[in-house]
Motif scaffolding. Sequence first.
Motif, PDB file in Angstrom:
ATOM      1  N   SER A 112       0.866  -1.380  -0.145  1.00  0.00           N
ATOM      2  CA  SER A 112      -0.146   0.022  -0.168  1.00  0.00           C
ATOM      3  C   SER A 112       0.795   1.052  -0.001  1.00  0.00           C
ATOM      4  CB  SER A 112      -0.980  -0.025   1.254  1.00  0.00           C
ATOM      5  OG  SER A 112      -0.407   0.167   2.514  1.00  0.00           O
ATOM      6  N   GLU A 113       1.930   1.282   0.695  1.00  0.00           N
ATOM      7  CA  GLU A 113       2.993   2.339   0.699  1.00  0.00           C
ATOM      8  C   GLU A 113       3.346   2.700  -0.672  1.00  0.00           C
ATOM      9  OE1 GLU A 113       5.823   1.984   3.613  1.00  0.00           O
ATOM     10  OE2 GLU A 113       4.560   1.528   5.212  1.00  0.00           O
ATOM     11  N   TYR A 114       3.823   1.820  -1.566  1.00  0.00           N
ATOM     12  CA  TYR A 114       4.387   1.778  -2.975  1.00  0.00           C
ATOM     13  C   TYR A 114       3.040   2.046  -3.768  1.00  0.00           C
ATOM     14  CZ  TYR A 114       9.044   0.631  -2.110  1.00  0.00           C
ATOM     15  OH  TYR A 114      10.489   0.675  -1.673  1.00  0.00           O
ATOM     16  N   GLU A 115       1.807   1.598  -3.577  1.00  0.00           N
ATOM     17  CA  GLU A 115       0.620   1.912  -4.491  1.00  0.00           C
ATOM     18  C   GLU A 115       0.515   3.638  -4.272  1.00  0.00           C
ATOM     19  OE1 GLU A 115      -2.523  -0.341  -3.160  1.00  0.00           O
ATOM     20  OE2 GLU A 115      -1.955  -2.152  -3.859  1.00  0.00           O
ATOM     21  N   LYS A 116       0.658   4.234  -3.244  1.00  0.00           N
ATOM     22  CA  LYS A 116       0.286   5.344  -2.882  1.00  0.00           C
ATOM     23  C   LYS A 116       1.438   6.356  -3.974  1.00  0.00           C
ATOM     24  CE  LYS A 116      -0.779   5.260   1.928  1.00  0.00           C
ATOM     25  NZ  LYS A 116      -0.412   5.255   3.141  1.00  0.00           N
ATOM     26  N   MET A 117       2.411   5.641  -4.283  1.00  0.00           N
ATOM     27  CA  MET A 117       3.684   6.392  -5.034  1.00  0.00           C
ATOM     28  C   MET A 117       3.542   5.853  -6.397  1.00  0.00           C
ATOM     29  SD  MET A 117       6.943   6.222  -2.601  1.00  0.00           S
ATOM     30  CE  MET A 117       6.908   4.379  -2.156  1.00  0.00           C
ATOM     31  N   ASN A 118       2.214   5.097  -6.778  1.00  0.00           N
ATOM     32  CA  ASN A 118       1.956   4.590  -8.063  1.00  0.00           C
ATOM     33  C   ASN A 118       3.260   3.528  -8.713  1.00  0.00           C
ATOM     34  OD1 ASN A 118      -0.520   5.680  -8.582  1.00  0.00           O
ATOM     35  ND2 ASN A 118       0.403   7.350  -9.119  1.00  0.00           N
ATOM     36  N   GLN A 119       3.929   2.856  -7.530  1.00  0.00           N
ATOM     37  CA  GLN A 119       4.832   1.774  -7.997  1.00  0.00           C
ATOM     38  C   GLN A 119       4.422   0.396  -7.430  1.00  0.00           C
ATOM     39  OE1 GLN A 119       8.619   3.276  -6.213  1.00  0.00           O
ATOM     40  NE2 GLN A 119       8.396   5.466  -6.960  1.00  0.00           N
ATOM     41  N   LEU A 120       5.225  -0.321  -8.235  1.00  0.00           N
ATOM     42  CA  LEU A 120       4.924  -1.858  -7.860  1.00  0.00           C
ATOM     43  C   LEU A 120       5.862  -2.075  -6.594  1.00  0.00           C
ATOM     44  CD1 LEU A 120       4.903  -3.374 -11.415  1.00  0.00           C
ATOM     45  CD2 LEU A 120       2.968  -2.952  -9.987  1.00  0.00           C
ATOM     46  N   TYR A 121       5.242  -3.064  -5.813  1.00  0.00           N
ATOM     47  CA  TYR A 121       6.159  -3.372  -4.798  1.00  0.00           C
ATOM     48  C   TYR A 121       7.186  -4.660  -5.293  1.00  0.00           C
ATOM     49  CZ  TYR A 121       7.990  -4.783  -0.147  1.00  0.00           C
ATOM     50  OH  TYR A 121       8.656  -4.877   0.855  1.00  0.00           O
ATOM     51  N   THR A 122       6.348  -5.529  -5.974  1.00  0.00           N
ATOM     52  CA  THR A 122       7.191  -6.701  -6.434  1.00  0.00           C
ATOM     53  C   THR A 122       7.063  -6.515  -8.110  1.00  0.00           C
ATOM     54  OG1 THR A 122       6.473  -8.197  -4.780  1.00  0.00           O
ATOM     55  CG2 THR A 122       7.407  -9.078  -6.622  1.00  0.00           C
ATOM     56  N   PHE A 123       8.298  -6.310  -8.731  1.00  0.00           N
ATOM     57  CA  PHE A 123       8.193  -6.052 -10.131  1.00  0.00           C
ATOM     58  C   PHE A 123       7.727  -7.245 -10.942  1.00  0.00           C
ATOM     59  CE2 PHE A 123      11.615  -2.993  -8.832  1.00  0.00           C
ATOM     60  CZ  PHE A 123      10.898  -1.945  -9.130  1.00  0.00           C
ATOM     61  N   ASP A 124       7.044  -7.124 -11.950  1.00  0.00           N
ATOM     62  CA  ASP A 124       6.650  -8.275 -12.882  1.00  0.00           C
ATOM     63  C   ASP A 124       7.547  -9.071 -13.258  1.00  0.00           C
ATOM     64  OD1 ASP A 124       4.244  -7.068 -12.771  1.00  0.00           O
ATOM     65  OD2 ASP A 124       4.004  -6.631 -14.815  1.00  0.00           O
TER      66      ASP A 124
END
Length: 183
Positions: A112-124
Amino acid sequence: MKNKEFFSWIKAIVIAVVLAFTIRTYIFTPIVVDGESMMPTLKNHERIILNKFGIKINDIHRFDIVVFHATKEKDYIKRVIGLPGDHIEYRNDTLYINGEKYEESYLNKSKSEYEKMNQLYTFDFKLEDYTGEEIVPANELFVMGDNRRNSLDSREIGTISIDEIKGKANLVFWPIKDIEILR
């Protein structure tokens, strides 16, 4: 009378030492977490109990936290993501195993912290991107740290042999304020 009491004490001490050695060597061992690759689940310098009793491939389950020999000098602690025969894929921060979506609730706060920055926590990625294999080989495991952005795991070192597993982490016992049973 004094000799008998003295030998009784010696016998009790020897039995206690042998029991402690046996339990620590073959059943439970305290381990100090070294590093931040399992944050937020495990923090650097926390102390955990490692269950070493009867570790076989059938005793290891998806999402167990295991300690294994990574090198001759170093042991790693990681979470089991893939079991033998599994195809692993991450898409849009979601784990898919054999095409089925899996929830990783232990990552919710970090994600959720990374979602706030529009980033993935685990890369595809797909398993074959890192291992060249389409499925996790027999008697091997695919492991990852919970700190997906800062973890040396199967994405770098490949799958690990079940023979390298030292045990499963069962309990955080230090610091006292953080005592918890690990799931």
